[in-house]
Each structure stands twice: as structure tokens, then as C-alpha cells.
Design an enzyme around this catalytic site. Structure first.
Site, PDB file in Angstrom:
ATOM      1  N   GLY A 198      33.150  49.980  45.053  1.00  0.00           N
ATOM      2  CA  GLY A 198      32.945  48.540  45.041  1.00  0.00           C
ATOM      3  C   GLY A 198      34.223  47.750  45.220  1.00  0.00           C
ATOM      4  O   GLY A 198      34.260  46.742  45.929  1.00  0.00           O
TER       5      GLY A 198
ATOM      6  N   ASP B 149      26.691  36.843  28.111  1.00  0.00           N
ATOM      7  CA  ASP B 149      28.094  37.182  27.921  1.00  0.00           C
ATOM      8  C   ASP B 149      28.611  36.417  26.710  1.00  0.00           C
ATOM      9  O   ASP B 149      28.884  35.219  26.789  1.00  0.00           O
ATOM     10  CB  ASP B 149      28.931  36.828  29.154  1.00  0.00           C
ATOM     11  CG  ASP B 149      30.349  37.393  29.062  1.00  0.00           C
ATOM     12  OD1 ASP B 149      30.848  37.546  27.931  1.00  0.00           O
ATOM     13  OD2 ASP B 149      30.957  37.675  30.112  1.00  0.00           O
TER      14      ASP B 149
ATOM     15  N   HIS C 182      31.651  54.818  43.780  1.00  0.00           N
ATOM     16  CA  HIS C 182      32.569  53.929  43.056  1.00  0.00           C
ATOM     17  C   HIS C 182      33.587  53.295  43.994  1.00  0.00           C
ATOM     18  O   HIS C 182      34.800  53.345  43.762  1.00  0.00           O
ATOM     19  CB  HIS C 182      33.281  54.677  41.923  1.00  0.00           C
ATOM     20  CG  HIS C 182      33.643  53.763  40.782  1.00  0.00           C
ATOM     21  ND1 HIS C 182      33.728  54.198  39.476  1.00  0.00           N
ATOM     22  CD2 HIS C 182      33.956  52.436  40.753  1.00  0.00           C
ATOM     23  CE1 HIS C 182      34.070  53.180  38.693  1.00  0.00           C
ATOM     24  NE2 HIS C 182      34.222  52.105  39.449  1.00  0.00           N
TER      25      HIS C 182
ATOM     26  N   GLU D 288      32.462  61.207  36.916  1.00  0.00           N
ATOM     27  CA  GLU D 288      32.935  61.016  38.295  1.00  0.00           C
ATOM     28  C   GLU D 288      34.077  61.988  38.591  1.00  0.00           C
ATOM     29  O   GLU D 288      34.909  62.238  37.725  1.00  0.00           O
ATOM     30  CB  GLU D 288      33.395  59.575  38.499  1.00  0.00           C
ATOM     31  CG  GLU D 288      32.276  58.560  38.333  1.00  0.00           C
ATOM     32  CD  GLU D 288      32.721  57.125  38.558  1.00  0.00           C
ATOM     33  OE1 GLU D 288      33.918  56.903  38.840  1.00  0.00           O
ATOM     34  OE2 GLU D 288      31.876  56.213  38.470  1.00  0.00           O
TER      35      GLU D 288
ATOM     36  N   ALA E  53      29.735  48.357  37.523  1.00  0.00           N
ATOM     37  CA  ALA E  53      30.704  48.269  36.428  1.00  0.00           C
ATOM     38  C   ALA E  53      31.117  49.680  36.008  1.00  0.00           C
ATOM     39  O   ALA E  53      31.919  50.316  36.692  1.00  0.00           O
ATOM     40  CB  ALA E  53      30.109  47.471  35.271  1.00  0.00           C
ATOM     41  N   ARG E  54      30.576  50.178  34.919  1.00  0.00           N
ATOM     42  CA  ARG E  54      30.928  51.500  34.417  1.00  0.00           C
ATOM     43  C   ARG E  54      29.664  52.328  34.206  1.00  0.00           C
ATOM     44  O   ARG E  54      28.661  51.845  33.683  1.00  0.00           O
ATOM     45  CB  ARG E  54      31.699  51.386  33.099  1.00  0.00           C
ATOM     46  CG  ARG E  54      33.117  50.840  33.265  1.00  0.00           C
ATOM     47  CD  ARG E  54      33.992  51.856  34.009  1.00  0.00           C
ATOM     48  NE  ARG E  54      35.368  51.411  34.149  1.00  0.00           N
ATOM     49  CZ  ARG E  54      35.850  50.806  35.236  1.00  0.00           C
ATOM     50  NH1 ARG E  54      35.038  50.532  36.256  1.00  0.00           N
ATOM     51  NH2 ARG E  54      37.121  50.474  35.304  1.00  0.00           N
TER      52      ARG E  54
ATOM     53  N   ASP F  38      26.997  52.239  41.754  1.00  0.00           N
ATOM     54  CA  ASP F  38      28.330  52.508  42.301  1.00  0.00           C
ATOM     55  C   ASP F  38      29.226  53.191  41.270  1.00  0.00           C
ATOM     56  O   ASP F  38      30.372  53.495  41.568  1.00  0.00           O
ATOM     57  CB  ASP F  38      28.973  51.194  42.764  1.00  0.00           C
ATOM     58  CG  ASP F  38      30.288  51.408  43.501  1.00  0.00           C
ATOM     59  OD1 ASP F  38      30.301  52.228  44.447  1.00  0.00           O
ATOM     60  OD2 ASP F  38      31.300  50.781  43.127  1.00  0.00           O
TER      61      ASP F  38
END
Length: 307
Positions: A276, A168, A274, A255, A225-226, A250
Site C-alpha cells: 500500500g 477514532d 503489503h 509476513e 493497516a496491520r 494488504d
């Protein structure tokens, strides 16, 4: 005030009692948001579902703030908002606990063949003599993104004695039990790769056919995440070839997922819609944070205008 959803937590509504609330419904399309903006000219939008782009902003000349009911703002055109002096704010961390728990639920489901064994048991089979699951103790978990969610996932991983590494470039402080590595090192060293970063033009399809060849054979891939972070066709091919042992997903490129998607029916791809960040506690925390964030912007602007 426009909410791009069918509801909002009562605790959030109590904070917004001075405003008229308009709901966009359960699954609003981007054009639906544009039309509602034209009709109601909201001063603020709380974004749960759908995209909010320049067209919606232009349809609402009174719009001053767009507040995300969650942490990811990739569904909001932030450049268009900045050009129109519209603030974009997010409920960062409000759903961190929920998403971190979902991450580990998917990881355990992949490592322990939970879904497959459940189906076999219900079909009358007893696979104790033949099944071997993956033990996470001592394995390396690679986190792409070390925000509040990534840090929580690292804490859970430490509890099961996993080695945790992370990439990161924006994280300021790495916990003592998390080793900072390059993305290349993360691909090479991880037994599990878990994605916890926002989607940008630079990292779209971060997981793709080429990067997967750099990973250990039998790696597990988790994404809460995405969806756009993963080249779905490449991941499917890698799962089928055995290069990826399993994937727990997820979020998805499109979507909601349409019937007949190639992931459906794949034994080694564990899917959730999705959800989460969808718990009762997170729902309240995200709603309250979204309300407080937009009120802070509106109240600050009101004070500035009075000076």
C-alpha cells in the site's frame, strides 16, 4: 547508521552523507539486526523491515534514535527503547496518499469483482448478462482510525458519494463530511469497514467471529493497516458463509505470506503483498522523513551535550 533494508532513497542518503550507512539486506530477521548492532554499534537505526527489540538495543550501546521508514512503529519495542533513553520517531503521513489509493483500489476490486471478471474474460467468457456488481454510491463506509490515511480515504469516498462514518478516540478534528460514531455503531451501520489504526494489545483481532456477527450481512472488509487487527480464520469463515461479501487485504498476521495460506485461492478475498505504501513518491518521502527525523534527534542531543 543501520538501515534494516537493502537500500534507501538517494534523496535520503544525501541528507545522511556525514554518516556511514550499513544495510541489513532485503529480508533481515530480527536476529540479523542484533548481530549487525553488535558488529557496528550504530548511533541510529532506520527501520523498514524486521523487528527491533531490546536485544538489538542492548547490542548497540551508542544507539540514540530508531527512525521508522513509515508510520507504523509496532515492529519496534517502544517500551524497551524508552527504558534505554532511545527515541523512536516515525515518518507519519509520508505514505498516506499511497495507502489511501491502495485502500480504494482494493475496495473497488471487491465491489466490482475486478479480479474475477478479468480471469473470466481471459478464459473466454462474457458475463454481462449474469453479473451484478455493487454500487458504492450512497453506501456507508466505516473507517476505524482517522489519521492522515483515514482522512484521505474519506475524501475519496466523498467523491463517489459514499456516506462516511469513523471511530477514532484519539482524533482531534473530524472533517465535516465524516460522522463520529462508536465502534458498535460502526459495525452496525457500515457497508464497508476499512482499517486505518495502529496495532495494539487492545485492538488485536478487532475483526473476529463475534464482531463480524454485529456487522451487516454482505459487508466488505478492507485492511491496509496491520494484519494482526483481523482474526484471519474468523474472516475466512465469514467470507465463505457470505456474511462478508469480500475482503481486500494488504497486510497479514505473518509476513511474508507462506505458500498454502488458507486465503490463497479464495475468490472473494483480494490480496496484495503489503504494498500500500510502496510507490516511488512514497519511497522518497518516507526515506527523507526518516532521515530528517533521526537527524533532528541527533542534532538536538548534540546541542544538549554541548551545554
Amino acid at each position: 547508521m543501520l538501515v534494516t533494508a537493502a537500500d534507501l532513497a538517494p534523496e535520503a542518503l544525501a541528507l545522511l552523507s556525514d554518516y556511514e550507512i550499513v544495510y541489513a539486506g532485503k529480508a533481515p530477521a530480527e536476529q540479523d539486526i542484533v548481530e549487525l548492532c553488535r558488529i557496528h554499534n550504530p548511533i541510529a537505526i532506520i527501520v523498514r523491515y524486521s523487528k527491533v527489540g531490546a536485544q538489538a538495543m542492548d547490542a548497540a550501546p551508542s544507539l540514540r534514535v530508531i527512525s521508522k521508514h513509515g508510520s507504523g512503529t509496532d515492529t519496534i519495542d517502544k517500551m524497551a527503547a524508552e527504558a534505554r533513553n532511545i527515541r523512536v520517531v516515525a515518518a507519519v503521513g509520508a505514505n498516506a496518499a499511497a495507502v489511501a489509493e491502495q485502500t480504494f483500489a482494493l475496495l473497488l476490486a471487491c465491489a466490482k469483482s475486478v479480479v474475477e471478471l478479468n480471469a473470466r474474460m481471459h478464459a473466454g467468457h462474457w458475463d454481462k448478462a449474469t453479473h451484478k456488481s455493487l454500487e458504492l454510491n450512497g453506501r456507508t463506509l466505516g473507517l476505524v482510525g482517522l489519521g492522515e490515511i483515514g482522512v484521505r480515504v474519506a475524501e475519496i469516498a466523498r467523491a463517489v458519494n459514499m456516506r462516511v462514518i469513523a471511530f477514532d478516540p484519539y482524533a482531534r478534528n473530524f472533517p465535516d463530511h465524516v460522522k463520529q460514531v462508536s465502534l458498535e455503531e460502526l459495525f452496525h451501520e457500515s457497508d464497508v469497514i476499512s482499517l486505518h489504526c495502529p496495532l495494539t494489545d487492545e485492538n488485536r483481532h478487532l475483526i473476529n467471529a463475534e464482531t463480524l456477527t454485529r456487522c451487516r450481512r454482505g459487508v466488505i472488509v478492507i485492511n491496509t493497516a496491520r494484519g494482526g487487527l483481523i482474526d484471519e480464520a474468523a474472516l475466512l469463515s465469514a467470507v465463505r458463509s457470505g456474511r462478508v461479501m469480500a475482503a481486500g487485504l494488504d497486510s497479514f498476521s505473518v509476513e511474508p505470506m507462506a505458500a498454502g495460506h488458507d486465503f490463497q485461492g479464495e475468490q472473494n478475498i483480494i490480496l496484495s503483498p503489503h504494498v500500500g505504501g510502496v510507490t516511488r513518491a512514497a519511497y522518497v518521502k518516507m526515506g527523507v522523513a526518516a532521515a530528517k527525523n533521526l537527524l533532528a534527534v541527533l542534532e538536538n542531543r548534540a546541542q544538549v551535550s554541548r551545554r
